[in-house]
Design a protein around this motif. Structure first.
Motif, PDB file in Angstrom:
ATOM      1  N   ALA A  11      37.812  30.925 -66.835  1.00 38.87           N
ATOM      2  CA  ALA A  11      37.690  30.105 -65.629  1.00 38.87           C
ATOM      3  C   ALA A  11      38.549  30.631 -64.491  1.00 38.87           C
ATOM      4  CB  ALA A  11      38.066  28.668 -65.930  1.00 38.87           C
ATOM      5  N   GLU A  12      37.992  30.552 -63.298  1.00 36.88           N
ATOM      6  CA  GLU A  12      38.722  30.857 -62.068  1.00 36.88           C
ATOM      7  C   GLU A  12      39.078  29.530 -61.403  1.00 36.88           C
ATOM      8  OE1 GLU A  12      37.886  33.090 -57.762  1.00 36.88           O
ATOM      9  OE2 GLU A  12      36.267  32.731 -59.199  1.00 36.88           O
ATOM     10  N   MET A  13      40.350  29.311 -61.119  1.00 32.15           N
ATOM     11  CA  MET A  13      40.795  28.058 -60.513  1.00 32.15           C
ATOM     12  C   MET A  13      40.822  28.214 -59.002  1.00 32.15           C
ATOM     13  SD  MET A  13      44.264  25.947 -61.368  1.00 32.15           S
ATOM     14  CE  MET A  13      45.084  24.931 -60.147  1.00 32.15           C
ATOM     15  N   VAL A  14      40.111  27.314 -58.317  1.00 30.66           N
ATOM     16  CA  VAL A  14      40.014  27.350 -56.865  1.00 30.66           C
ATOM     17  C   VAL A  14      40.519  26.018 -56.331  1.00 30.66           C
ATOM     18  CG1 VAL A  14      38.490  27.645 -54.889  1.00 30.66           C
ATOM     19  CG2 VAL A  14      38.015  28.860 -57.018  1.00 30.66           C
ATOM     20  N   VAL A  15      41.510  26.074 -55.444  1.00 31.38           N
ATOM     21  CA  VAL A  15      42.129  24.868 -54.900  1.00 31.38           C
ATOM     22  C   VAL A  15      41.777  24.752 -53.424  1.00 31.38           C
ATOM     23  CG1 VAL A  15      44.276  23.597 -54.549  1.00 31.38           C
ATOM     24  CG2 VAL A  15      44.015  25.086 -56.545  1.00 31.38           C
ATOM     25  N   ALA A  16      41.214  23.619 -53.022  1.00 33.34           N
ATOM     26  CA  ALA A  16      40.847  23.415 -51.624  1.00 33.34           C
ATOM     27  C   ALA A  16      42.093  23.101 -50.810  1.00 33.34           C
ATOM     28  CB  ALA A  16      39.849  22.261 -51.509  1.00 33.34           C
ATOM     29  N   PRO A  17      42.295  23.755 -49.645  1.00 33.38           N
ATOM     30  CA  PRO A  17      43.433  23.405 -48.780  1.00 33.38           C
ATOM     31  C   PRO A  17      43.224  22.012 -48.218  1.00 33.38           C
ATOM     32  CG  PRO A  17      41.967  24.928 -47.651  1.00 33.38           C
ATOM     33  CD  PRO A  17      41.466  24.816 -49.059  1.00 33.38           C
ATOM     34  N   VAL A  18      44.305  21.245 -48.115  1.00 37.27           N
ATOM     35  CA  VAL A  18      44.183  19.858 -47.672  1.00 37.27           C
ATOM     36  C   VAL A  18      44.837  19.613 -46.318  1.00 37.27           C
ATOM     37  CG1 VAL A  18      44.079  18.986 -50.023  1.00 37.27           C
ATOM     38  CG2 VAL A  18      46.304  19.215 -48.922  1.00 37.27           C
ATOM     39  N   LEU A  19      45.568  20.584 -45.779  1.00 37.15           N
ATOM     40  CA  LEU A  19      46.284  20.357 -44.530  1.00 37.15           C
ATOM     41  C   LEU A  19      45.528  20.856 -43.309  1.00 37.15           C
ATOM     42  CD1 LEU A  19      49.903  21.310 -45.654  1.00 37.15           C
ATOM     43  CD2 LEU A  19      48.863  19.055 -45.534  1.00 37.15           C
ATOM     44  N   MET A  20      44.900  22.025 -43.414  1.00 33.71           N
ATOM     45  CA  MET A  20      44.222  22.630 -42.276  1.00 33.71           C
ATOM     46  C   MET A  20      42.964  23.333 -42.756  1.00 33.71           C
ATOM     47  SD  MET A  20      47.444  24.481 -40.390  1.00 33.71           S
ATOM     48  CE  MET A  20      46.460  24.950 -38.958  1.00 33.71           C
ATOM     49  N   GLU A  21      41.940  23.368 -41.883  1.00 37.03           N
ATOM     50  CA  GLU A  21      40.735  24.142 -42.197  1.00 37.03           C
ATOM     51  C   GLU A  21      40.884  25.512 -41.563  1.00 37.03           C
ATOM     52  OE1 GLU A  21      35.933  24.043 -41.566  1.00 37.03           O
ATOM     53  OE2 GLU A  21      37.019  22.164 -41.681  1.00 37.03           O
ATOM     54  N   VAL A  22      41.580  26.394 -42.268  1.00 34.21           N
ATOM     55  CA  VAL A  22      41.838  27.740 -41.781  1.00 34.21           C
ATOM     56  C   VAL A  22      41.420  28.710 -42.864  1.00 34.21           C
ATOM     57  CG1 VAL A  22      43.581  29.361 -40.951  1.00 34.21           C
ATOM     58  CG2 VAL A  22      43.782  26.946 -40.382  1.00 34.21           C
ATOM     59  N   ALA A  23      40.806  29.807 -42.456  1.00 32.73           N
ATOM     60  CA  ALA A  23      40.378  30.804 -43.433  1.00 32.73           C
ATOM     61  C   ALA A  23      40.440  32.169 -42.778  1.00 32.73           C
ATOM     62  CB  ALA A  23      38.970  30.489 -43.924  1.00 32.73           C
ATOM     63  N   GLY A  24      39.954  33.179 -43.531  1.00 28.25           N
ATOM     64  CA  GLY A  24      39.843  34.510 -42.957  1.00 28.25           C
ATOM     65  C   GLY A  24      41.171  35.202 -42.772  1.00 28.25           C
ATOM     66  N   PRO A  25      41.264  36.076 -41.744  1.00 30.45           N
ATOM     67  CA  PRO A  25      42.445  36.923 -41.594  1.00 30.45           C
ATOM     68  C   PRO A  25      43.704  36.185 -41.191  1.00 30.45           C
ATOM     69  CG  PRO A  25      40.973  37.175 -39.718  1.00 30.45           C
ATOM     70  CD  PRO A  25      40.244  36.340 -40.732  1.00 30.45           C
ATOM     71  N   ARG A  26      43.611  34.911 -40.816  1.00 31.41           N
ATOM     72  CA  ARG A  26      44.811  34.172 -40.398  1.00 31.41           C
ATOM     73  C   ARG A  26      45.574  33.583 -41.581  1.00 31.41           C
ATOM     74  NH1 ARG A  26      43.535  29.514 -37.015  1.00 31.41           N
ATOM     75  NH2 ARG A  26      45.801  29.457 -36.819  1.00 31.41           N
ATOM     76  N   LEU A  27      44.977  33.576 -42.749  1.00 34.47           N
ATOM     77  CA  LEU A  27      45.581  32.920 -43.899  1.00 34.47           C
ATOM     78  C   LEU A  27      46.179  33.955 -44.843  1.00 34.47           C
ATOM     79  CD1 LEU A  27      45.873  30.019 -44.969  1.00 34.47           C
ATOM     80  CD2 LEU A  27      43.823  30.404 -46.320  1.00 34.47           C
ATOM     81  N   HIS A  28      47.473  33.792 -45.152  1.00 34.07           N
ATOM     82  CA  HIS A  28      48.176  34.731 -46.019  1.00 34.07           C
ATOM     83  C   HIS A  28      49.021  33.934 -47.002  1.00 34.07           C
ATOM     84  CE1 HIS A  28      47.206  37.705 -42.862  1.00 34.07           C
ATOM     85  NE2 HIS A  28      47.592  36.751 -42.024  1.00 34.07           N
TER      86      HIS A  28
END
Length: 492
Positions: free
Chosen positions: A257-274
């Motif tokens: 299984a691969e565990m995937v956690v949804a972010p709950v504070l901001m809807e940010v993705a792509g190159p801005r997220l590290h």
């Protein structure tokens, strides 16, 4: 990768959640797809290298010698080695998202750099052929081959095949949203087959939107190990404290299984997220949106050059469309309208006329029939639209003159939808962030349904583009725009 084989492997992988008896061989189709990609990349690379080597060998047979064969063989080894090192064949990136093509481009760029350094070290003049001809050709062929394989995979997923079985765990509302999204976008490869909720119940007892509720949030690891789900999707719920998430991750170790956690504070993705380690604590670092800098300069150059090239190539089509507009109804071929651009500056947009003369004045009598979402005014069967105008709108041909706006700098090839002044005046502070960048000829709104989108979803997509913009995202949007235009979905 035969379609029937993929279907058989998927059907054999399915089981009834919670029965305690069936263990899914979940990776069968994934392994087969990965092998297909590896073989296809290898064959494509070998074909390009052999074709280039053979062509120049025939043209320059007198100077053809063993060294060329070594360079050809070395180029192929370098490309395949770079694909391995950059993990371009990792199952997690194959078949979805821009990351697959980003890694593919990075690996081929790496191969070109290594070739260049090798040529300098060996003082070889022949190396330029392999850097400036072979590598770009390999890039074009492999990306096309990957895209065609992806189209085939997505077709199978739309038919219910080659999907990763997902166990979703979180609150009823957030899990319901995840189920709806996976059903709306099956090409992403997820199917929620079981749910865990805080109390082990759903709105329909043991079901949540038709998906079995198999237990409580505390039971997630047991169900994963027993029934072999490929993805554990953790959606927001107060139960999920850092300690409980960490304990769940430990309990899932050793499973598929691969565990995937949804972010709950901001809807940010792509190159801005590290992800960074700060004082030994894993932290999500969100960089500021990039409104200036080198990438923006590249975008500006691509916009101007792209608009100029497209205007030249499409000039015959635009002339033909203009003549059709003139022949269909009284009035000019073009329609000009004030729109709001970057930083709230107004500019004049140019389109082919699709409505009868005086359509703006007639709008007041149609307000009570408005079918547009939010601040938009739209009618599916607008009586002001001409016969030719209806066809132009369906296939977005009326937008072609906006290439002039792109060429002059008031618009971009990709960006948020350019609003009317009265729409912009009604914007709140959040929605006004759409005006931080140039409006676009196309954008996420166009490839996601256009006028069929709810107002809130259209705004969310525009804000996501503003916040998470990248050159890779622009490339994906431009590529998908062609399909959206041909299908004509949401255009009226």
């Amino acid at each position: 990768m035969e379609e029937g084989e993929l279907a058989d492997s998927f059907r054999s992988a399915r089981g009834r959640p919670g029965n305690g008896a069936i263990k899914r061989p979940a990776r069968h189709w994934e392994q087969r797809y990965r092998r297909t990609v590896i073989v296809s990349d290898t064959v494509a690379t070998a074909f390009v290298v052999a074709a280039i080597g053979g062509f120049f060998g025939v043209r320059d047979a007198a100077n053809w010698h063993e060294k060329w064969g070594i360079l050809a063989f070395g180029t192929e080894l370098l490309v395949l080695g770079a694909l391995t090192v950059t993990r371009s064949w990792a199952p997690a990136v194959l078949g979805q998202g821009a990351e697959e093509f980003r890694r593919l481009g990075r690996s081929l760029f790496t191969a070109a750099v290594v070739l260049a350094l090798g040529g300098i070290a060996l003082s070889s003049h022949n190396i330029r052929l392999w850097i400036f001809v072979a590598i770009p050709a390999i890039t074009l062929v492999t990306m096309t081959e990957r895209y065609l394989l992806r189209l085939r995979l997505h077709k199978q997923r739309n038919e219910g095949l080659c999907l990763r079985p997902v166990l979703a765990a979180g609150s009823v509302a957030t899990v319901r949203d995840l189920i709806a999204r996976t059903r709306k976008f099956p090409h992403l490869g997820w199917r929620v087959e079981a749910v865990c909720t805080p109390d082990g119940l759903g709105p329909d007892g043991d079901r949540l939107d038709g998906v079995p509720v198999v237990g409580r949030l505390t039971d997630v690891a047991n169900h994963v190990r027993r029934d072999g789900y490929r993805v554990v999707a953790i959606t927001p719920d107060p139960h999920w404290s850092p300690e409980r998430l960490q304990r769940l991750a430990w309990n899932l170790e050793g499973s598929d299984a691969e565990m995937v956690v949804a972010p709950v504070l901001m809807e940010v993705a792509g190159p801005r997220l590290h992800v960074d380690a700060v004082l030994g604590i894993p932290m999500l670092r969100v960089s500021m949106p990039a409104f200036t800098g080198g990438h923006r300069v590249v975008k500006e150059v691509v916009d101007r050059l792209g608009a100029a090239v497209l205007l030249v190539l499409l000039a015959p089509l635009m002339l033909f469309v203009g003549l059709l507009v003139l022949a269909d109804s009284r009035g000019g071929a073009f329609y000009r309208q004030h729109r709001v651009g970057k930083d709230g500056r107004e500019f004049t947009i140019v389109k082919f006329r699709t409505m009868v003369v005086g359509a703006d004045r007639a709008r007041a009598g149609l307000v009570d029939r408005n079918e547009g979402a939010g601040l938009l005014f739209k009618l599916r069967r607008d009586p002001r639209v001409t016969r030719v105008g209806g066809v132009l709108r369906r296939y977005s041909l009326d937008e072609l003159p906006q290439l002039v706006n792109v060429l002059t700098g008031s618009m971009s090839l990709v960006g948020p939808r350019p609003p009317l002044p009265e729409e912009s005046a009604a914007y709140g502070p959040e929605i006004r962030r759409r005006l931080l960048v140039k409006p676009g000829l196309t954008g996420l709104w166009q490839i996601s349904g256009r006028s069929d989108l709810p107002w809130e979803e259209a705004v969310r997509l525009d804000l996501r583009y503003v916040e998470d913009w990248s050159l890779a995202l622009d490339t994906v949007i431009l590529w998908k725009t062609l399909r959206a235009v041909l299908q004509g979905q949401g255009a009226y």
